[in-house]
Design a protein around this motif. Structure first.
Motif, PDB file in Angstrom:
ATOM      1  N   TYR A   1      -5.622  27.751  14.709  1.00 16.59           N
ATOM      2  CA  TYR A   1      -4.943  28.408  13.595  1.00 16.59           C
ATOM      3  C   TYR A   1      -3.945  27.457  12.936  1.00 16.59           C
ATOM      4  O   TYR A   1      -3.438  26.534  13.567  1.00 16.59           O
ATOM      5  CB  TYR A   1      -4.192  29.650  14.082  1.00 16.59           C
ATOM      6  CG  TYR A   1      -5.089  30.826  14.398  1.00 16.59           C
ATOM      7  CD1 TYR A   1      -5.349  31.797  13.440  1.00 16.59           C
ATOM      8  CD2 TYR A   1      -5.669  30.960  15.650  1.00 16.59           C
ATOM      9  CE1 TYR A   1      -6.166  32.876  13.725  1.00 16.59           C
ATOM     10  CE2 TYR A   1      -6.491  32.035  15.943  1.00 16.59           C
ATOM     11  CZ  TYR A   1      -6.735  32.992  14.975  1.00 16.59           C
ATOM     12  OH  TYR A   1      -7.549  34.056  15.256  1.00 16.59           O
TER      13      TYR A   1
ATOM     14  N   LEU B   1     -10.622  30.679   0.853  1.00 13.53           N
ATOM     15  CA  LEU B   1     -11.053  30.730   2.248  1.00 13.53           C
ATOM     16  C   LEU B   1     -12.358  31.502   2.346  1.00 13.53           C
ATOM     17  O   LEU B   1     -12.528  32.549   1.728  1.00 13.53           O
ATOM     18  CB  LEU B   1      -9.973  31.399   3.106  1.00 13.53           C
ATOM     19  CG  LEU B   1      -8.604  30.707   3.083  1.00 13.53           C
ATOM     20  CD1 LEU B   1      -7.569  31.551   3.802  1.00 13.53           C
ATOM     21  CD2 LEU B   1      -8.694  29.328   3.722  1.00 13.53           C
TER      22      LEU B   1
ATOM     23  N   SER C   1     -15.183  31.970   5.648  1.00  9.68           N
ATOM     24  CA  SER C   1     -15.186  32.645   6.942  1.00  9.68           C
ATOM     25  C   SER C   1     -13.915  32.253   7.694  1.00  9.68           C
ATOM     26  O   SER C   1     -13.652  31.069   7.900  1.00  9.68           O
ATOM     27  CB  SER C   1     -16.430  32.243   7.740  1.00  9.68           C
ATOM     28  OG  SER C   1     -16.422  32.840   9.016  1.00  9.68           O
ATOM     29  N   TYR C   2     -13.117  33.239   8.099  1.00 14.04           N
ATOM     30  CA  TYR C   2     -11.837  32.921   8.720  1.00 14.04           C
ATOM     31  C   TYR C   2     -11.367  34.082   9.590  1.00 14.04           C
ATOM     32  O   TYR C   2     -11.876  35.205   9.516  1.00 14.04           O
ATOM     33  CB  TYR C   2     -10.772  32.618   7.665  1.00 14.04           C
ATOM     34  CG  TYR C   2     -10.507  33.757   6.705  1.00 14.04           C
ATOM     35  CD1 TYR C   2      -9.590  34.763   7.008  1.00 14.04           C
ATOM     36  CD2 TYR C   2     -11.177  33.833   5.487  1.00 14.04           C
ATOM     37  CE1 TYR C   2      -9.354  35.808   6.133  1.00 14.04           C
ATOM     38  CE2 TYR C   2     -10.946  34.868   4.602  1.00 14.04           C
ATOM     39  CZ  TYR C   2     -10.037  35.855   4.932  1.00 14.04           C
ATOM     40  OH  TYR C   2      -9.810  36.886   4.059  1.00 14.04           O
ATOM     41  N   SER C   3     -10.386  33.799  10.413  1.00 18.00           N
ATOM     42  CA  SER C   3      -9.641  34.808  11.158  1.00 18.00           C
ATOM     43  C   SER C   3      -8.194  34.711  10.703  1.00 18.00           C
ATOM     44  O   SER C   3      -7.600  33.634  10.727  1.00 18.00           O
ATOM     45  CB  SER C   3      -9.749  34.556  12.666  1.00 18.00           C
ATOM     46  OG  SER C   3      -8.803  35.338  13.381  1.00 18.00           O
TER      47      SER C   3
ATOM     48  N   ARG D   1     -10.900  39.515  10.377  1.00 17.27           N
ATOM     49  CA  ARG D   1     -11.922  38.470  10.273  1.00 17.27           C
ATOM     50  C   ARG D   1     -13.226  39.058   9.771  1.00 17.27           C
ATOM     51  O   ARG D   1     -13.394  40.253   9.721  1.00 17.27           O
ATOM     52  CB  ARG D   1     -12.129  37.778  11.619  1.00 17.27           C
ATOM     53  CG  ARG D   1     -12.457  38.701  12.767  1.00 17.27           C
ATOM     54  CD  ARG D   1     -12.558  37.950  14.065  1.00 17.27           C
ATOM     55  NE  ARG D   1     -12.818  38.834  15.188  1.00 17.27           N
ATOM     56  CZ  ARG D   1     -13.019  38.412  16.431  1.00 17.27           C
ATOM     57  NH1 ARG D   1     -12.980  37.123  16.701  1.00 17.27           N
ATOM     58  NH2 ARG D   1     -13.245  39.266  17.401  1.00 17.27           N
TER      59      ARG D   1
END
Length: 252
Positions: free
Chosen positions: A122, A168, A170-172, A252
């Motif tokens: 992160y 952004l 694909s993300y968490s 996500r």
């Protein structure tokens, strides 16, 4: 874990997770005097670090600038909390330290919820400083005020604070939040998946809102994708901390 320690001396503790009950009442930095342990290895990849030492603030640190000092983890079906603080009798007269211990005990005994998974990969979009807040933009009326403790408080209007720094895919996304109203009736949310715009209705019309409001109908309450999908209310109720206490979202 323990390898060595220098003499008791003042140092700066940097709080990395301000949602966990053991650190939620602390400021982003905590100056205190203690006996500072050096560890045989860095636990960061295996645990969720709650606070770390600023090794430039004292002498005798041996962990090359990444010095976790308090952490938690889920372990073999149970919960573990560790703090390297509390090696002086004066510590136990310090309300901040006693609150730190109490929060850790409450977590470990299951009296409150917290995310204690390791955080790897992160990067911060807001770190509590005015400099990082300058990277965000306000869309529409209202405002977000930064407090001295690094928290943001919203006020006024149908406005939205959004991050234009990078598109952004694909993300968490992890963030900490709490409800100020004692009833839990705080109509707010986190919008994702909308095109850049200075019009807050662009997010409403084109994005998805993860709701923060524990008093609405199932498809419009805390943890729901507003108007699309309800949260699992039984799981939500087990995880949700009461108004005035911090909660954590991972989206996500």
């Amino acid at each position: 874990y323990f390898q060595s320690h220098p003499a008791i001396q003042p140092a700066t503790v940097v709080v990395e997770d301000r949602a966990h009950p053991s650190t939620s009442e602390l400021s982003p930095t905590w100056n205190r005097t203690d006996e500072w342990y050096n560890y045989r290895s860095n636990p960061r990849e295996r645990v969720h670090v709650l606070a770390a030492l600023d090794e430039s603030s004292y002498t005798g640190g041996t962990m090359n600038g990444d010095h976790p000092i308090a952490w938690c983890q889920d372990y073999q079906g149970g919960r573990a909390f560790y703090t390297g603080l509390g090696h002086t009798k004066e510590s136990y007269a310090d309300p901040a330290f006693r609150g730190h211990l109490l929060g850790g005990i409450r977590y470990a005994t299951g009296h409150t919820q917290a995310d204690c998974r390791p955080e790897n990969g992160y990067r911060p979009l807001f770190d509590g400083t005015a400099e990082s807040l300058a990277d965000w933009k306000q869309a529409g009326p209202g405002s977000f005020t930064r407090s001295d403790d690094g928290t943001l408080t919203s006020s006024g209007g149908m406005g939205m604070l959004w991050y234009p720094g990078q598109d952004l895919g694909s993300y968490s996304l992890k963030l900490d939040w709490k409800m100020a109203s004692a009833s839990g009736d705080d109509n707010s949310g986190v919008f994702v998946g909308f095109p850049p715009s200075d019009d807050p209705w662009s997010a409403v019309d084109n994005g998805y809102e993860i709701q923060i409001d524990a008093t609405d109908v199932p498809e419009k309450t805390t943890g729901s994708v507003y108007g699309f999908r309800s949260a699992d209310l039984k799981k939500r109720d087990r995880a949700l901390n009461p108004p005035g206490e911090w909660n954590t979202y991972e989206i996500r």
